[in-house]
Scaffold this motif. Structure first.
Motif, PDB file in Angstrom:
ATOM      1  N   GLU A 406       0.826  -1.205   0.000  1.00  0.00           N
ATOM      2  CA  GLU A 406       0.000   0.000   0.000  1.00  0.00           C
ATOM      3  C   GLU A 406       0.866   1.263   0.000  1.00  0.00           C
ATOM      4  O   GLU A 406       0.643   2.191  -0.784  1.00  0.00           O
ATOM      5  CB  GLU A 406      -0.914  -0.011   1.224  1.00  0.00           C
ATOM      6  CG  GLU A 406      -1.685   1.272   1.444  1.00  0.00           C
ATOM      7  CD  GLU A 406      -2.366   1.310   2.793  1.00  0.00           C
ATOM      8  OE1 GLU A 406      -2.699   2.413   3.238  1.00  0.00           O
ATOM      9  OE2 GLU A 406      -2.552   0.235   3.402  1.00  0.00           O
ATOM     10  N   ARG A 407       1.883   1.309   0.861  1.00  0.00           N
ATOM     11  CA  ARG A 407       2.707   2.517   0.963  1.00  0.00           C
ATOM     12  C   ARG A 407       3.524   2.720  -0.306  1.00  0.00           C
ATOM     13  O   ARG A 407       3.718   3.867  -0.740  1.00  0.00           O
ATOM     14  CB  ARG A 407       3.626   2.409   2.184  1.00  0.00           C
ATOM     15  CG  ARG A 407       2.869   2.276   3.496  1.00  0.00           C
ATOM     16  CD  ARG A 407       3.786   2.255   4.691  1.00  0.00           C
ATOM     17  NE  ARG A 407       3.051   1.975   5.922  1.00  0.00           N
ATOM     18  CZ  ARG A 407       3.589   1.949   7.132  1.00  0.00           C
ATOM     19  NH1 ARG A 407       4.885   2.200   7.271  1.00  0.00           N
ATOM     20  NH2 ARG A 407       2.854   1.680   8.188  1.00  0.00           N
ATOM     21  N   LEU A 408       4.011   1.624  -0.892  1.00  0.00           N
ATOM     22  CA  LEU A 408       4.768   1.741  -2.142  1.00  0.00           C
ATOM     23  C   LEU A 408       3.877   2.303  -3.251  1.00  0.00           C
ATOM     24  O   LEU A 408       4.295   3.200  -4.005  1.00  0.00           O
ATOM     25  CB  LEU A 408       5.310   0.374  -2.552  1.00  0.00           C
ATOM     26  CG  LEU A 408       6.006   0.307  -3.926  1.00  0.00           C
ATOM     27  CD1 LEU A 408       7.246   1.193  -3.934  1.00  0.00           C
ATOM     28  CD2 LEU A 408       6.376  -1.138  -4.263  1.00  0.00           C
ATOM     29  N   VAL A 409       2.648   1.789  -3.336  1.00  0.00           N
ATOM     30  CA  VAL A 409       1.726   2.270  -4.366  1.00  0.00           C
ATOM     31  C   VAL A 409       1.383   3.739  -4.140  1.00  0.00           C
ATOM     32  O   VAL A 409       1.340   4.536  -5.091  1.00  0.00           O
ATOM     33  CB  VAL A 409       0.446   1.407  -4.377  1.00  0.00           C
ATOM     34  CG1 VAL A 409      -0.598   1.999  -5.311  1.00  0.00           C
ATOM     35  CG2 VAL A 409       0.775  -0.021  -4.789  1.00  0.00           C
ATOM     36  N   PHE A 410       1.167   4.135  -2.876  1.00  0.00           N
ATOM     37  CA  PHE A 410       0.882   5.528  -2.579  1.00  0.00           C
ATOM     38  C   PHE A 410       2.060   6.411  -2.972  1.00  0.00           C
ATOM     39  O   PHE A 410       1.886   7.497  -3.526  1.00  0.00           O
ATOM     40  CB  PHE A 410       0.577   5.707  -1.094  1.00  0.00           C
ATOM     41  CG  PHE A 410      -0.825   5.317  -0.713  1.00  0.00           C
ATOM     42  CD1 PHE A 410      -1.741   4.941  -1.681  1.00  0.00           C
ATOM     43  CD2 PHE A 410      -1.235   5.321   0.600  1.00  0.00           C
ATOM     44  CE1 PHE A 410      -3.030   4.580  -1.343  1.00  0.00           C
ATOM     45  CE2 PHE A 410      -2.518   4.962   0.957  1.00  0.00           C
ATOM     46  CZ  PHE A 410      -3.414   4.594  -0.018  1.00  0.00           C
ATOM     47  N   GLY A 411       3.268   5.948  -2.672  1.00  0.00           N
ATOM     48  CA  GLY A 411       4.453   6.715  -3.031  1.00  0.00           C
ATOM     49  C   GLY A 411       4.576   6.900  -4.534  1.00  0.00           C
ATOM     50  O   GLY A 411       4.836   8.012  -5.020  1.00  0.00           O
ATOM     51  N   LEU A 412       4.372   5.816  -5.277  1.00  0.00           N
ATOM     52  CA  LEU A 412       4.433   5.912  -6.745  1.00  0.00           C
ATOM     53  C   LEU A 412       3.331   6.826  -7.274  1.00  0.00           C
ATOM     54  O   LEU A 412       3.553   7.604  -8.212  1.00  0.00           O
ATOM     55  CB  LEU A 412       4.293   4.517  -7.361  1.00  0.00           C
ATOM     56  CG  LEU A 412       5.469   3.553  -7.137  1.00  0.00           C
ATOM     57  CD1 LEU A 412       5.140   2.177  -7.688  1.00  0.00           C
ATOM     58  CD2 LEU A 412       6.733   4.094  -7.787  1.00  0.00           C
ATOM     59  N   LEU A 413       2.139   6.729  -6.668  1.00  0.00           N
ATOM     60  CA  LEU A 413       1.033   7.577  -7.103  1.00  0.00           C
ATOM     61  C   LEU A 413       1.366   9.054  -6.915  1.00  0.00           C
ATOM     62  O   LEU A 413       1.117   9.877  -7.804  1.00  0.00           O
ATOM     63  CB  LEU A 413      -0.230   7.213  -6.324  1.00  0.00           C
ATOM     64  CG  LEU A 413      -1.494   8.032  -6.619  1.00  0.00           C
ATOM     65  CD1 LEU A 413      -1.917   7.861  -8.069  1.00  0.00           C
ATOM     66  CD2 LEU A 413      -2.625   7.625  -5.677  1.00  0.00           C
ATOM     67  N   LEU A 414       1.956   9.396  -5.767  1.00  0.00           N
ATOM     68  CA  LEU A 414       2.298  10.788  -5.508  1.00  0.00           C
ATOM     69  C   LEU A 414       3.402  11.269  -6.446  1.00  0.00           C
ATOM     70  O   LEU A 414       3.372  12.415  -6.914  1.00  0.00           O
ATOM     71  CB  LEU A 414       2.732  10.952  -4.047  1.00  0.00           C
ATOM     72  CG  LEU A 414       1.623  10.780  -3.004  1.00  0.00           C
ATOM     73  CD1 LEU A 414       2.197  10.889  -1.603  1.00  0.00           C
ATOM     74  CD2 LEU A 414       0.523  11.808  -3.202  1.00  0.00           C
ATOM     75  N   VAL A 415       4.383  10.400  -6.725  1.00  0.00           N
ATOM     76  CA  VAL A 415       5.447  10.771  -7.660  1.00  0.00           C
ATOM     77  C   VAL A 415       4.871  11.040  -9.045  1.00  0.00           C
ATOM     78  O   VAL A 415       5.215  12.031  -9.712  1.00  0.00           O
ATOM     79  CB  VAL A 415       6.519   9.662  -7.719  1.00  0.00           C
ATOM     80  CG1 VAL A 415       7.497   9.919  -8.873  1.00  0.00           C
ATOM     81  CG2 VAL A 415       7.278   9.579  -6.408  1.00  0.00           C
ATOM     82  N   ILE A 416       3.974  10.159  -9.487  1.00  0.00           N
ATOM     83  CA  ILE A 416       3.342  10.336 -10.802  1.00  0.00           C
ATOM     84  C   ILE A 416       2.527  11.628 -10.844  1.00  0.00           C
ATOM     85  O   ILE A 416       2.560  12.382 -11.825  1.00  0.00           O
ATOM     86  CB  ILE A 416       2.459   9.118 -11.131  1.00  0.00           C
ATOM     87  CG1 ILE A 416       3.342   7.871 -11.326  1.00  0.00           C
ATOM     88  CG2 ILE A 416       1.623   9.367 -12.382  1.00  0.00           C
ATOM     89  CD1 ILE A 416       2.557   6.594 -11.455  1.00  0.00           C
ATOM     90  N   MET A 417       1.795  11.900  -9.747  1.00  0.00           N
ATOM     91  CA  MET A 417       0.980  13.120  -9.714  1.00  0.00           C
ATOM     92  C   MET A 417       1.865  14.366  -9.762  1.00  0.00           C
ATOM     93  O   MET A 417       1.535  15.338 -10.460  1.00  0.00           O
ATOM     94  CB  MET A 417       0.128  13.140  -8.442  1.00  0.00           C
ATOM     95  CG  MET A 417      -0.976  12.093  -8.413  1.00  0.00           C
ATOM     96  SD  MET A 417      -2.190  12.296  -9.733  1.00  0.00           S
ATOM     97  CE  MET A 417      -2.756  13.953  -9.410  1.00  0.00           C
ATOM     98  N   VAL A 418       2.966  14.358  -9.036  1.00  0.00           N
ATOM     99  CA  VAL A 418       3.850  15.529  -9.015  1.00  0.00           C
ATOM    100  C   VAL A 418       4.451  15.778 -10.396  1.00  0.00           C
ATOM    101  O   VAL A 418       4.617  16.925 -10.830  1.00  0.00           O
ATOM    102  CB  VAL A 418       4.957  15.342  -7.963  1.00  0.00           C
ATOM    103  CG1 VAL A 418       6.033  16.406  -8.119  1.00  0.00           C
ATOM    104  CG2 VAL A 418       4.370  15.396  -6.564  1.00  0.00           C
TER     105      VAL A 418
END
Length: 455
Positions: A406-418
């Protein structure tokens, strides 16, 4: 006439929206939990229905028709589907809870520009407030006969708002002079302090029952006619239920969550369009300039913390009554980070975008990742072999289950959004203009630098 212009016609858009809703509803109601690929089918079928209000809002339909369709989905379709399968009702209720929390944090972070990493503390205050006065655990409240009846739940929603707002002011007082990273560190410490306090307030006087948490928390009484309505739906849809009370309680908490979320959206919208909201925007952009223009910095910062905390306090009371159990582990730092991720993904400073961010992140966390893990385990049980590559699913290592990342996916999601959508999925117009202005300024500086280098 281009295709886009044809689709923007109200009649065409209305037909397409109705067809979209019908297909989404039929897709969900046709699912069978006995099917081996039910988790995968559920992951594909349910999100389009949850996202349908945003599709309706984005359509060119008249405002009253949009409102009617959204109310139809929220007040009729969702409860019926929730009675058909309680897991969907639970998921939508959780979405409403997190959307309310995200809107509260958006007041602090998005409107006023104050980075708060301890926001979950106000949520904990509301949850523990109701739980301490209704739990059957041997706390000082139970021993001394200070417990309150379940019907006071609606009164405690208001009490939770007031108490949480007061705690928000207490947090705001020592951090008035802090900005940026320093503010984030202090608020993070405050959130952890509340959690540690809840874990240790079982001695010498037992207030919170420590790390064991408070169980047996009371629920509000059922609204008259709710059980009968749930029974009618189950009989109409030929659903077998041994006990209608849990179903009726799910529907009750769903409607309470919807009502609280609606009030929070209304309050946030009024704050955004008010002189207070414009003053918060000025503070977010430049505190020095805001002070020079006569903005009362201290008062408005405290008001931002109190407003955001008040929303979380009401949601916390609802959470405590719904779960009938609270413990310090429910209010960890990762929860604050998740709520902040909802704000960032949706669009910081906006309202519709923040709600969309809460829907997306909650679906990703509570349905998509977990359903993928359930699907893998279901295929493991029958030793499914993937064609072409001849791979046995039973050989899939348990360490690679999606729910564990979950945390890895959230991290990737935030990187993609930025990188690709720094303003969020539905950016607030002012925020979008700020980012475009910053980008144009950076491009001008690069051009000047190249010109000087060439010269």
């Amino acid at each position: 006439m281009t295709l886009r212009e044809w689709l923007r016609q109200p009649t065409v858009a209305g037909v397409l929206i109705v067809a979209y809703l019908v297909v989404a509803i039929v897709a969900v109601l046709s699912l069978d939990r006995g099917n081996i690929i039910f988790p995968l089918l559920s992951t594909c079928a349910f999100p389009p229905l949850v996202l349908s209000p945003f599709v309706i809002l984005a359509s060119p339909l008249p405002g009253r028709l949009k409102l009617s369709l959204i109310l139809l989905v929220i007040m009729i379709v969702m409860p019926v589907i929730g009675i058909y399968d309680g897991a969907y009702m639970e998921l939508v209720t959780q979405i409403c809870i997190f959307a309310g929390l995200a809107l509260g944090l958006n007041v602090v972070v998005g409107f006023a520009g104050l980075l708060d990493l301890g926001y979950i503390a106000f949520f904990a205050v509301g949850a523990y407030l109701w739980s301490m006065f209704t739990s059957n655990v041997d706390t000082v409240f139970n021993i001394n006969g200070w417990l309150v009846p379940g019907w006071t739940f609606y009164l405690f929603l208001l009490v939770g708002v007031v108490i949480a707002a007061g705690v928000g002011i207490l947090l705001g007082l020592p951090v008035l002079r802090l900005r940026g990273d320093y503010l984030a560190i202090v608020t993070l410490g405050f959130g952890e302090m509340i959690r540690v306090l809840a874990r240790n307030l079982d001695t010498p006087i037992n207030f919170t029952n420590g790390s064991q948490g408070l169980s047996g928390v009371q629920r509000p009484p059922l609204v008259p006619g709710l059980s009968e309505g749930a029974t009618f739906v189950t009989q109409t849809m030929n659903i077998r239920t041994d006990n209608i009370e849990p179903v009726a309680y799910q529907v009750l908490f769903y409607f309470i969550a919807i009502a609280i979320l609606g009030l929070i959206i209304l309050a946030a919208r009024r704050l955004e369009d008010s002189p207070i909201g414009r003053a918060w925007t000025a503070i977010r952009e430049d505190e020095v300039a805001a002070i020079a223009m006569g903005v009362p910095l201290v008062r408005l910062k405290l008001l931002a913390f109190a407003s955001g905390a008040a929303f979380a306090g009401a949601i916390g009371v609802l959470y405590g009554a719904k779960q009938t159990f609270v413990s310090p582990e429910s209010f960890s730092l990762i929860q604050s980070i998740s709520i902040l991720a909802m704000v960032i993904v949706g669009g910081m400073g906006g309202i519709r975008g923040v709600v969309l961010g809460a829907v997306v992140v909650t679906l990703l966390n509570l349905q998509v990742l977990k359903n993928f893990s359930l699907q893998i385990n279901a295929l493991k049980n029958i030793d499914y072999v993937v064609p072409i590559i001849n791979f046995h699913i039973s050989a899939w290592p348990s360490q690679l289950e999606p729910a564990k990342y979950e945390r890895l996916v959230f991290g990737l999601l935030l990187v993609i959004m930025v990188i690709f959508r720094p303003a969020g999925l539905l950016p607030e117009p002012r925020r979008r203009m700020e980012l475009l202005a910053d980008k144009a300024e950076a491009q001008d500086e690069d051009a000047d630098g190249k010109a000087k280098a060439e010269g």
